[in-house]
Structures are given as C-alpha cells and as structure tokens.
Design a protein around this motif. Structure first.
Motif, short mmCIF file in Angstrom:
data_model
loop_
_atom_site.label_atom_id
_atom_site.label_comp_id
_atom_site.label_asym_id
_atom_site.label_seq_id
_atom_site.Cartn_x
_atom_site.Cartn_y
_atom_site.Cartn_z
N ASP A 1 0.83 -1.22 0.00
CA ASP A 1 0.00 0.00 0.00
C ASP A 1 0.86 1.25 0.00
OD1 ASP A 1 -2.37 -1.39 -0.02
OD2 ASP A 1 -2.43 -1.57 2.17
N ASN A 2 2.03 1.12 0.56
CA ASN A 2 3.00 2.23 0.54
C ASN A 2 4.37 1.60 0.76
OD1 ASN A 2 3.75 2.25 3.50
ND2 ASN A 2 1.52 2.51 3.65
N PRO A 3 5.44 2.36 0.48
CA PRO A 3 6.77 1.73 0.51
C PRO A 3 7.40 1.68 1.90
CG PRO A 3 6.93 3.97 -0.30
CD PRO A 3 5.47 3.73 -0.05
N ILE A 4 6.65 1.99 2.96
CA ILE A 4 7.25 2.14 4.29
C ILE A 4 7.32 0.79 5.02
CG2 ILE A 4 7.17 3.36 6.50
CD1 ILE A 4 7.62 5.09 3.90
N LEU B 1 1.15 0.02 7.61
CA LEU B 1 2.49 -0.12 7.03
C LEU B 1 2.44 -0.84 5.68
CD1 LEU B 1 4.19 -1.45 10.29
CD2 LEU B 1 4.43 0.86 9.35
N GLY B 2 3.45 -0.59 4.84
CA GLY B 2 3.60 -1.38 3.62
C GLY B 2 3.75 -2.84 4.04
N SER C 1 14.10 9.19 8.38
CA SER C 1 13.18 9.58 9.45
C SER C 1 12.04 10.47 9.00
CB SER C 1 13.96 10.23 10.60
OG SER C 1 14.82 11.22 10.13
N THR C 2 12.00 10.85 7.72
CA THR C 2 10.91 11.70 7.24
C THR C 2 10.41 11.22 5.87
OG1 THR C 2 12.35 13.20 5.98
CG2 THR C 2 12.00 13.74 8.30
N ALA C 3 9.25 11.73 5.47
CA ALA C 3 8.70 11.41 4.15
C ALA C 3 9.62 11.93 3.04
CB ALA C 3 7.29 12.00 4.01
N GLU C 4 10.27 13.05 3.30
CA GLU C 4 11.22 13.59 2.32
C GLU C 4 12.39 12.62 2.11
OE1 GLU C 4 9.76 15.38 4.65
OE2 GLU C 4 9.09 17.28 3.80
N ASP C 5 12.86 12.03 3.22
CA ASP C 5 13.95 11.05 3.11
C ASP C 5 13.52 9.88 2.23
OD1 ASP C 5 15.36 12.61 4.92
OD2 ASP C 5 15.03 11.27 6.63
N VAL C 6 12.25 9.47 2.38
CA VAL C 6 11.72 8.35 1.60
C VAL C 6 11.78 8.68 0.12
CG1 VAL C 6 9.64 7.00 1.10
CG2 VAL C 6 10.25 7.52 3.48
N LEU C 7 11.32 9.87 -0.24
CA LEU C 7 11.34 10.27 -1.66
C LEU C 7 12.78 10.29 -2.19
CD1 LEU C 7 8.76 13.22 -1.87
CD2 LEU C 7 8.37 10.75 -2.06
N GLU C 8 13.69 10.78 -1.35
CA GLU C 8 15.09 10.89 -1.79
C GLU C 8 15.69 9.51 -2.09
OE1 GLU C 8 17.28 13.69 0.58
OE2 GLU C 8 19.21 13.07 -0.28
N LEU C 9 15.44 8.55 -1.17
CA LEU C 9 15.98 7.20 -1.40
C LEU C 9 15.31 6.55 -2.62
CD1 LEU C 9 16.58 5.24 1.93
CD2 LEU C 9 18.24 5.89 0.20
N MET C 10 14.03 6.84 -2.83
CA MET C 10 13.34 6.27 -3.99
C MET C 10 13.90 6.86 -5.29
SD MET C 10 9.41 5.68 -2.69
CE MET C 10 9.01 4.52 -4.01
N MET C 11 14.16 8.16 -5.28
CA MET C 11 14.75 8.78 -6.47
C MET C 11 16.14 8.22 -6.74
SD MET C 11 13.50 12.73 -6.08
CE MET C 11 11.75 13.12 -5.94
N ALA D 1 11.23 0.34 -2.31
CA ALA D 1 10.62 0.49 -0.99
C ALA D 1 11.70 0.97 -0.03
CB ALA D 1 10.02 -0.82 -0.51
N VAL D 2 11.26 1.45 1.13
CA VAL D 2 12.19 2.09 2.05
C VAL D 2 11.97 1.57 3.47
CG1 VAL D 2 12.85 4.31 3.09
CG2 VAL D 2 12.36 4.17 0.64
N GLU D 3 13.05 1.13 4.07
CA GLU D 3 12.96 0.68 5.46
C GLU D 3 13.36 1.81 6.41
OE1 GLU D 3 14.51 -3.20 6.40
OE2 GLU D 3 14.01 -4.00 4.41
N VAL D 4 12.69 1.82 7.53
CA VAL D 4 12.94 2.83 8.56
C VAL D 4 13.42 2.08 9.81
CG1 VAL D 4 11.93 4.67 9.98
CG2 VAL D 4 11.10 4.28 7.63
N GLY D 5 14.61 2.43 10.29
CA GLY D 5 15.19 1.67 11.39
C GLY D 5 15.27 2.43 12.68
N ALA D 6 16.44 3.01 12.93
CA ALA D 6 16.71 3.64 14.23
C ALA D 6 15.65 4.65 14.65
CB ALA D 6 18.09 4.31 14.20
N ALA D 7 15.02 5.32 13.68
CA ALA D 7 14.02 6.34 14.02
C ALA D 7 12.87 5.76 14.85
CB ALA D 7 13.49 7.01 12.75
N ASN D 8 12.53 4.46 14.61
CA ASN D 8 11.47 3.82 15.40
C ASN D 8 11.77 3.81 16.90
OD1 ASN D 8 9.58 2.77 13.36
ND2 ASN D 8 11.32 1.53 12.71
#
Lengths: 247, 304
Positions: free
Chosen positions: B14-17, B39-40, B247-257, B262-269
């Motif tokens: 549903d989303n890349p998170i 979550l994705g 840690s942000t939606a902007e970071d997600v877009l950056e990694l996708m570009m 898809a993008v994993e979020v680790g330490a921020a959790n």
C-alpha cells in the motif's frame, strides 16, 4: 485496564538544583499512562539522537516530578532548562514496583540517584497505612537530598554515608542491621543491589539501570538473563524480583 | 489523489514504508500504539536457526545524529519464532510480512529459510549477510562476493518466496556484492545495514560497548545510504530496498529517487515509536509538494 505508554509534550514548571549535581524537575502534562512507582520516562533532547531515560520520583493527575543527576551532555542540557520549556516525553515506561507484596513492614533502600523512585513508592505505601523504613545511602553529607521529604511523608529515615559525615558511617547494608522488615524495595548502583542481595533476610524487588535504545521493548538493547528467562530491563523491568536475578 | 502503492518483487505494498528488522520486534509492541496495518509491511527481528541471547551489555551507545548498537542477533530461534512470535504477529498484522534471517554458515541460512517456507504470511525473505555484531558469521558473508554467492544459491534452492539480500556497507564495492547476489538468484537487494563504529568511555578508558564495536545507524548515515542505493540501482536489474537513517517522508522520496522501490525505517522507530505511521500520513502532502502523482514514477528518477 492495561495502561500503555504515552508520547506527548510536557511543560517544565520548575527545575532546581538539590545538590551540586542533582536536580529536581517538575513537568505538567498527561500522566494517565503512569501506573506504578518505579516506572520511568524517556526524554527527547535537542541535538541528542537517543532519548534519556529518567525514573519517576512522583506524579499526580497533572504533574510528574523527576530527580536526575548530571552525568553527561544530555542531563547537563536538562539542568540548564528554564520553566515554560516543553519537552517530548514517552511516559509510563517499565513495569514499576509491585506495592502489593510489601507485607506489614516494608523496607525501602535507595542509593544516590536510586533514591528518587523510592519517594513515589514510599508515598503509596504510607497511604496504605504501612510503616515504612527508608534507608538512604550517599557518599557524603553534601550529596544528601530528599531526607526531609521522606520524613514529611512519615517514613522512618535512616541515612548512611560512606565517609560518616551524616548518620551511619558505611553503606546501606550497614544501616540494614537491626531493621525489622517484611519485604524490601531498592534502587541504586548495581554493586549496592548485589550487596543488599547478600544480606537481605526477605524477598524483595530491585530496580536496575542499563543503557537503553528505545526504552519500550523494541530494540533488545538492554536485555538480561534471569531465572525466569531473558528480560528487557526497559519493558519487563527495570524492577526484578530478588528470586529471579542471576548475579 | 496520489498513489503510494509500489510493487516489491511481485507483491503490492500500500505504501513503501517498512520498519527495519531489529527496530520493530515482531510488531506487537507497536500494535499497542497504532494500527500497524497502515504499514507497507515490516521486517521482523533477525532470526537464526538456534536461539541466541546476543551480546553482553552495554549494547547501545549514543553518537552524533545516530547510535551504535551491538545487540548480536538476540532471538528465540526459528522454531519459536514460527510457533510463538508469528502467532502473536498474526493477531495484529494481516499483510505479508518480511522475515529477516541470519546465520553462521550457508547451510544454516538455508535450513532457517526452509523452515519458514510453509508459513504463508511470510511474503519475503530478507537474508541478512551483513550483521556486524556477531563474530564468525553474518558480515563474513556480506563482504566476499564468493561467500555471498554460496549463501544465496543455497537459500534459493529451498524457497519460492521472493528472496531479498541485505547488504553491508562495510565493503569496498557494494555494487559487486549486489551483482553477485543477483547472479546467484536473488529477487531483490536491501541496503544498507549499519556501519561498523566504536565509542570509548572516557571514565573507564575502554570501549563503551561490551562488544567493543557496534553498527552505526540514524540520520548520520543517510547520505551514505543514498549514494549506495544509487550505485546498486545502477548495478542490478532487481528491485532495491533502501534504508539507512530515514526519518521523514522527504527522506523516503530521496531514497526512492536514488533507486529504492521500498524504504525501510530503522533507528528512528526507537526514538519516535510513531514515526512510520507519521511518515505514511505525511507522504501524500509531501508528494503533492513535489508534484509526484505516483511513487512508482520516481523510483530511480535521479538516474534519468
């Protein structure tokens, strides 16, 4: 109802030094997630990645009292904060002390910054009509804090100082000699907890300290082995029962 | 209405998170806080064949804009993960989940993965050949293309599930590692695991972590993750899952570009337990801000 942790913003009402290195901070905000004395909060600080876990000294419907020692950059930052500032806290973390096991004559033992969580516990035991003996251990007279506050609750306060400048000369274990108790609760440095375990004559609960990642059971950063299986100090602790501890 | 859906190795998200392994347990701690079905998917705690307690404490240290961890793959072992943790997971999460697997020999990786094959809710295997915190295993397979090839080939034989290989950044050429995994039959690459680091306790004049070294994560490593995802995207045809300090939606877009599907979020959790939910809620607004209609459109956009 199971209370789960709460994340929110808390406003500093006061932040004052109790000794050269120990401070008392009062915060206003949602305290509904706090269920037991001995639980802790995890504080987000500007410029620090990991939150700072600090034990809850006391709480009521709208305020939390924390007593913390300046030991590094995070707590130093906290010591300089002014009333009115808002902090991002995770509140109601850890299992806390089980007041129900105290018996008729509970003994509380706090060493240094292990003293604060004993205050909220003492208050609740006294509210249940239990006569509480509170042993406080410090290195020297200048480090003593909260003795009067415990007396004001009605506790029988015994002070031990390593240099003998106030009260009994020696450690909290020296002060335990001759005290009649049905159960003990303690928080302090691990060598102190270990020494208490050696001499205590009853069951008890001991609160441990460990470096934490998250503070709510996700990262396995603070795991320890117990006789009841692996536990996370942050989530399954910080309070462990004497019988389960593997020293 | 923006489209946040992505397709990861044949399974639609549903989303890349994706909360990263080791920062989200088996999901149920977080399910007390919010409905994790937003979550994705998520990658559950790294699983080994035998139970492991992990390293001595301290296992955690603060760093500038990040943290070191040396947990050492604490987990109850694959059989208990399947018989106990998956049961609890199923009560709170109803989408395909990503199973993270670690090991100390190619055969051990294969055996652990084989035991997971019949668990239908495991959608993907994320095979971690990059844990820096265990000795004689983990990262040893992630720093040699030949060793990685052996692990991937053996696991490939025992699973029909999409096989994602999690790579270490502690190598000279991560593209070479990614190509070796692709050639050995991997369906996807995830990166980056943590960077090997150390801190010293000034009072004790000794390493702060009991394991001496630990893996660095958090915002400090984000630019490295962007660069390595960019490089690996160029090197392979299979999908890339990006992670490292997000840690942000902007970071997600950056990694996708840079090339992540898809993008994993680790330490921020660990610092903000609601961060993945918040990123997901924030994505449509941030996509609109950058005039992005569909996330699929921006995968690897920085290469064009």
């Amino acid at each position: 109802m199971i209370k789960i942790m709460h994340q929110g913003w808390y406003e500093i009402i006061s932040n004052k030094a109790l000794t050269d290195t120990v401070y008392r901070m009062e915060l206003a905000g949602d305290t509904s997630a706090i269920a037991k004395p001995g639980q802790f909060v995890n504080i987000k600080l500007e410029g620090q990645f990991l939150r700072r876990p600090i034990s809850i000294c006391d709480w009521d419907d709208t305020t939390i009292t924390l007593i913390y020692k300046v030991v590094g950059v995070g707590t130093r930052q906290m010591s300089r904060m002014e009333p009115g500032k808002k902090l991002d806290l995770l509140v109601g973390l850890g299992n806390g002390f089980d007041v129900g096991k105290s018996g008729d004559k509970p003994l509380l033992i706090g060493g240094g910054v292990g003293v604060p969580p004993m205050y909220g516990l003492c208050k609740r035991l006294i509210a249940e009509g239990k006569p509480v003996t509170m042993i406080m251990g410090f290195n020297t007279a200048a480090e003593i804090f909260y003795a009067e506050e415990f007396r004001a609750l009605g506790a029988n306060v015994i002070i031990a100082t390593a240099d003998g400048s106030v009260g009994i000369k020696g450690f909290v274990t020296n002060a335990m000699d001759g005290v009649d108790y049905t159960y003990f609760y303690t928080c302090g440095p691990e060598p102190m907890l270990k020494a208490i375990d050696k001499v205590a004559s009853t069951s008890g609960q001991l609160s441990f300290e460990e470096r934490m990642g998250c503070g709510f059971g996700a990262c396995m950063g603070c795991s320890c082995k117990t006789k009841y299986g692996n536990k996370r100090i942050c989530k399954d602790g910080p309070v462990l029962e004497r019988e389960e501890i593997i020293w | 209405m923006v489209n946040t859906k992505v397709n990861l190795c044949g399974i639609e998200l549903d989303n890349p998170i994706i909360p990263a392994s080791g920062t989200f347990g088996y999901g149920y701690e977080f399910a007390e806080l919010y409905d994790i079905n937003c979550l994705g998917t998520f990658s559950f705690k790294g699983t080994t064949l035998a139970p492991r307690f992990g390293n001595a404490t301290p296992r955690i240290a603060e760093t500038p804009s990040g943290m070191l961890n040396a947990v050492g793959l604490q987990n109850p072992g694959v059989d208990k993960v399947l018989s106990e943790e998956m049961v609890k997971l199923k009560k709170c999460f109803h989408k395909p989940v990503m199973a993270n697997v670690s090991g100390f020999s190619p055969d051990e990786y294969a055996e652990t993965c084989a035991r997971m094959e019949s668990e239908d809710q495991i959608g993907w295997l994320e095979v971690n050949i990059s844990c820096p915190n265990v000795h004689g295993g983990g990262a040893a397979f992630g720093t040699s293309p030949a060793a990685a090839t052996e692990v991937v080939s053996k696991v490939r034989k025992v699973t029909k599930k999409p096989l994602i290989i999690k790579l270490s950044p502690n190598v000279t050429d991560i593209s070479e590692m990614a190509r070796a995994c692709e050639a050995a039959g991997a369906d996807g690459i995830s990166l980056i695991n943590t960077l090997l680091g150390m801190r010293i306790n000034l009072r004790k004049q000794a390493p702060l972590l009991a394991n001496r070294t630990g893996g660095l994560s958090g915002p400090a490593i984000f630019p490295l993750a962007v660069r390595m995802v960019y490089d690996v995207y160029k090197a392979v045809k299979i999908p890339v899952v990006g992670m490292g300090g997000v840690s942000t939606a902007e970071d997600v877009l950056e990694l996708m570009m840079a090339g992540a599907t898809a993008v994993e979020v680790g330490a921020a959790n660990l610092v903000d337990p609601y961060v993945c939910r918040d990123i997901i809620n924030d994505l449509p607004r941030v996509m609109a801000e950058y005039r992005i209609n569909s996330l699929t459109d921006i995968i690897g956009a920085a290469h064009r």
